[in-house]
Design a protein around this motif. Sequence first.
Motif, PDB file in Angstrom:
ATOM      1  N   HIS A  79       0.856  -1.183   0.000  1.00  0.00           N
ATOM      2  CA  HIS A  79       0.000   0.000   0.000  1.00  0.00           C
ATOM      3  C   HIS A  79       0.888   1.227   0.000  1.00  0.00           C
ATOM      4  CE1 HIS A  79      -2.941  -2.934   1.328  1.00  0.00           C
ATOM      5  NE2 HIS A  79      -2.024  -3.329   2.197  1.00  0.00           N
ATOM      6  N   THR A 102       1.307   3.444   2.162  1.00  0.00           N
ATOM      7  CA  THR A 102       2.014   3.609   3.433  1.00  0.00           C
ATOM      8  C   THR A 102       3.269   2.734   3.493  1.00  0.00           C
ATOM      9  OG1 THR A 102      -0.121   4.091   4.413  1.00  0.00           O
ATOM     10  CG2 THR A 102       1.649   3.560   5.945  1.00  0.00           C
ATOM     11  N   ASN A 120       5.790   4.410   1.032  1.00  0.00           N
ATOM     12  CA  ASN A 120       6.372   5.658   1.542  1.00  0.00           C
ATOM     13  C   ASN A 120       7.689   5.395   2.261  1.00  0.00           C
ATOM     14  OD1 ASN A 120       4.389   7.423   0.700  1.00  0.00           O
ATOM     15  ND2 ASN A 120       3.286   7.450   2.651  1.00  0.00           N
ATOM     16  N   ARG A 121       7.823   4.223   2.865  1.00  0.00           N
ATOM     17  CA  ARG A 121       9.045   3.858   3.594  1.00  0.00           C
ATOM     18  C   ARG A 121       9.896   2.865   2.814  1.00  0.00           C
ATOM     19  NH1 ARG A 121      11.262   6.861   7.113  1.00  0.00           N
ATOM     20  NH2 ARG A 121      12.274   5.170   8.228  1.00  0.00           N
ATOM     21  N   HIS A 148      -6.128  -6.334  -3.001  1.00  0.00           N
ATOM     22  CA  HIS A 148      -5.233  -5.285  -3.443  1.00  0.00           C
ATOM     23  C   HIS A 148      -4.202  -5.020  -2.344  1.00  0.00           C
ATOM     24  CE1 HIS A 148      -3.859  -1.625  -5.341  1.00  0.00           C
ATOM     25  NE2 HIS A 148      -3.717  -1.203  -4.118  1.00  0.00           N
ATOM     26  N   THR A 188      -0.880   3.599  11.936  1.00  0.00           N
ATOM     27  CA  THR A 188      -0.469   4.634  10.972  1.00  0.00           C
ATOM     28  C   THR A 188      -0.404   6.032  11.600  1.00  0.00           C
ATOM     29  OG1 THR A 188      -1.489   3.361   9.208  1.00  0.00           O
ATOM     30  CG2 THR A 188      -1.063   5.690   8.741  1.00  0.00           C
ATOM     31  N   GLN A 235       3.815  12.202   5.489  1.00  0.00           N
ATOM     32  CA  GLN A 235       3.600  10.955   4.756  1.00  0.00           C
ATOM     33  C   GLN A 235       3.212   9.840   5.719  1.00  0.00           C
ATOM     34  OE1 GLN A 235       6.947  10.173   2.018  1.00  0.00           O
ATOM     35  NE2 GLN A 235       5.478  11.102   0.627  1.00  0.00           N
ATOM     36  N   SER A 236       2.244   9.045   5.310  1.00  0.00           N
ATOM     37  CA  SER A 236       1.796   7.982   6.211  1.00  0.00           C
ATOM     38  C   SER A 236       2.880   6.918   6.364  1.00  0.00           C
ATOM     39  CB  SER A 236       0.502   7.351   5.675  1.00  0.00           C
ATOM     40  OG  SER A 236       0.741   6.715   4.434  1.00  0.00           O
ATOM     41  N   VAL A 237       3.049   6.463   7.591  1.00  0.00           N
ATOM     42  CA  VAL A 237       3.989   5.375   7.884  1.00  0.00           C
ATOM     43  C   VAL A 237       3.380   4.487   8.963  1.00  0.00           C
ATOM     44  CG1 VAL A 237       6.055   6.753   7.342  1.00  0.00           C
ATOM     45  CG2 VAL A 237       5.254   6.638   9.713  1.00  0.00           C
ATOM     46  N   GLU A 274      -3.894  12.130   4.507  1.00  0.00           N
ATOM     47  CA  GLU A 274      -2.821  12.114   3.493  1.00  0.00           C
ATOM     48  C   GLU A 274      -3.422  12.070   2.087  1.00  0.00           C
ATOM     49  OE1 GLU A 274      -0.695   8.400   2.917  1.00  0.00           O
ATOM     50  OE2 GLU A 274       1.187   9.465   2.634  1.00  0.00           O
ATOM     51  N   GLN A 288      -3.284  15.009  -1.124  1.00  0.00           N
ATOM     52  CA  GLN A 288      -2.828  14.792  -2.495  1.00  0.00           C
ATOM     53  C   GLN A 288      -3.956  14.874  -3.512  1.00  0.00           C
ATOM     54  OE1 GLN A 288      -1.016  11.447  -1.140  1.00  0.00           O
ATOM     55  NE2 GLN A 288       0.879  12.529  -0.701  1.00  0.00           N
ATOM     56  N   GLU A 340      -8.708   2.055  -2.584  1.00  0.00           N
ATOM     57  CA  GLU A 340      -7.293   1.697  -2.729  1.00  0.00           C
ATOM     58  C   GLU A 340      -6.457   2.497  -1.726  1.00  0.00           C
ATOM     59  OE1 GLU A 340      -5.607   1.596  -6.709  1.00  0.00           O
ATOM     60  OE2 GLU A 340      -3.578   1.818  -5.907  1.00  0.00           O
ATOM     61  N   GLY A 342      -6.741   1.098   1.653  1.00  0.00           N
ATOM     62  CA  GLY A 342      -6.614  -0.361   1.646  1.00  0.00           C
ATOM     63  C   GLY A 342      -5.582  -0.900   2.622  1.00  0.00           C
ATOM     64  N   GLY A 343      -4.663  -0.047   3.062  1.00  0.00           N
ATOM     65  CA  GLY A 343      -3.632  -0.512   3.985  1.00  0.00           C
ATOM     66  C   GLY A 343      -4.093  -0.596   5.432  1.00  0.00           C
TER      67      GLY A 343
END
Lengths: 290, 172
Positions: free
Chosen positions: A103, A105, A108-109, A190, B52, B58-60, B116, B120, B132, B135-136
């Motif tokens: 994803h 996130t 990003n890393r 996904h 998160t 930025q998302s982490v 985030e 954008q 999407e 989705g994380g």
Amino acid sequence: MKPPVFDYRAPVSVEETQQALAEYQADGKLLAGGQSLVPMLNMRLARPAVLIDINRVTELAFVRADDGGLTIGALTRQQALLEHPTVQERWPLLAEATRHIGHRTIRNRGTVGGSLAHADPAAELPAVMLALDAVVTVSSTRGERQIPARDFVVDYLTTALEPTELLRSVWVPALPPRTGWAFQEVSRRHGDFALVAVAALVTLDAAGVCTDARLVLTGVGPTPVPVDLRQTLIGAAPSPAAVAAAAEAAQAAVDPPSDVHAPAEYRRHLARVLARRALTTAIERAGGTE
Amino acid sequence: MVEKRPVTVTVNGQVRQAEVEPRRTLADFLREDLNLPGTHLGCEHGVCGNCTVLLDGQSVRACLMFAVQADGHEILTVEGLVAPNGDLHPLQEAFWEHHALQCGFCTPAMLLTAYEYLQQHPVPGSDEEIREAIGGVLCRCTGYQNIVTAIRAAATKLTAAGPAPASRSVAD
Ligand SMILES: Cc1cc2nc3c(=O)[nH]c(=O)nc-3n(C[C@H](O)[C@H](O)[C@H](O)COP(=O)(O)OP(=O)(O)OC[C@H]3O[C@@H](n4cnc5c(N)ncnc54)[C@H](O)[C@@H]3O)c2cc1C
Ligand code: FES
Ligand code: FES
């Protein structure tokens, strides 16, 4: 789940990183995006004595293109790579494949170098680098060497990197004119790792004859699997029958595992179907009609 | 015994300093050392996304980073979304109005991930694209539908309100 105790170093240059690797040898482990290594620490699958964090080694984060090709620094974040306008324009296969990594996130890393060095059997980047004929540059206090992508991933989670070596960058050659590409992936949801993914590149000459074609599969075994297309596609104008034969060759080339995500039989089926779809799209994009 | 390291992090606009062991995850640092329990921990190995936070916008996943790595950086947690006067962020209001949470466990991560995304894409794309984007983060309750609706509603509110979400700084 907490990571085990480790000592921590945060070098700010390649030079310092190489020295730290030489100092700690097999006790040291590089930490890049941490998106694979930290889960392994938390689950105690890895217990390095020292983490050498390269996130402050800014000289490793770059994307540079010239007429000959594209050089990507190891610390380039996956999200930065896929958003890079030159990458999207000249190496769309790379951008599209990277979009399939986890994803946003995670991307990003997560870094390009980390994905290659970790060499997950279902990872996108090692397979795509193989299709693109990329060359990896690694270095240590003893010097620098180049490793072609085809020699880089040697086994399950194992690469040609020595424990004291740093992956510096990866170079991707420019694509010849009339080269079409495609990336096809099936995963359970996904953002999940691929059950099977396929990268394809097809080059045609002015008369529509296929002069080069590359097909690489991932998720089907311990390492990415390239398929030899000399008997099926290369040397003639692509026909549906030739594409079908190439897809059969892809299926024959793989010996996928069965696991909780999918049985081997389904992966074999996907190998053929995705190879056919990817080659068909790549031929269209190269300007041929199939 | 590994020696502790000093870290200086700007969290929700405030400079915070502490001494931490290298193995201290950013998530535990926020929750235990800084007393900011809004960052939730589910799996602690990168799969669920509930931890998160935003690092320099930025998302982490905060369970996959160490506090020492955040030294010198800026963090936004869910606690930082609320205005100093206590007003909820338009995203929070939209989540409330559109029933985008049930147990609320995933909500901090959903809010920050949506934040985030809207930075954008001030005008969000299709529902597919919003799905999407989030989705994380796993939600075990809502079925996601109302979360998608809330994000769209928040976007409308934010763009109508004049200053785009991008102008809302971490500190406000
Ligand atoms: C939820 C989730 C989903 C994911 N989905 C996918 C996916 O679909 N596809 C995919 O490919 N990956 C996926 N990943 C993994 C992700 O891509 C990682 O970013 C990547 O595998 C490792 O890169 P990293 O920068 O995070 O490396 P790290 O985790 O920091 O390191 C991984 C390994 O590489 C070594 N290493 C890192 N950098 C270097 C270097 N420069 N030189 C030498 N060695 C180095 C480390 O020592 C370590 O052994 C997923 C991860 C998560 C948590
Ligand atoms: S707690 Fe970090 S991803 Fe699950
Ligand atoms: S509201 Fe319960 S997990 Fe999402």
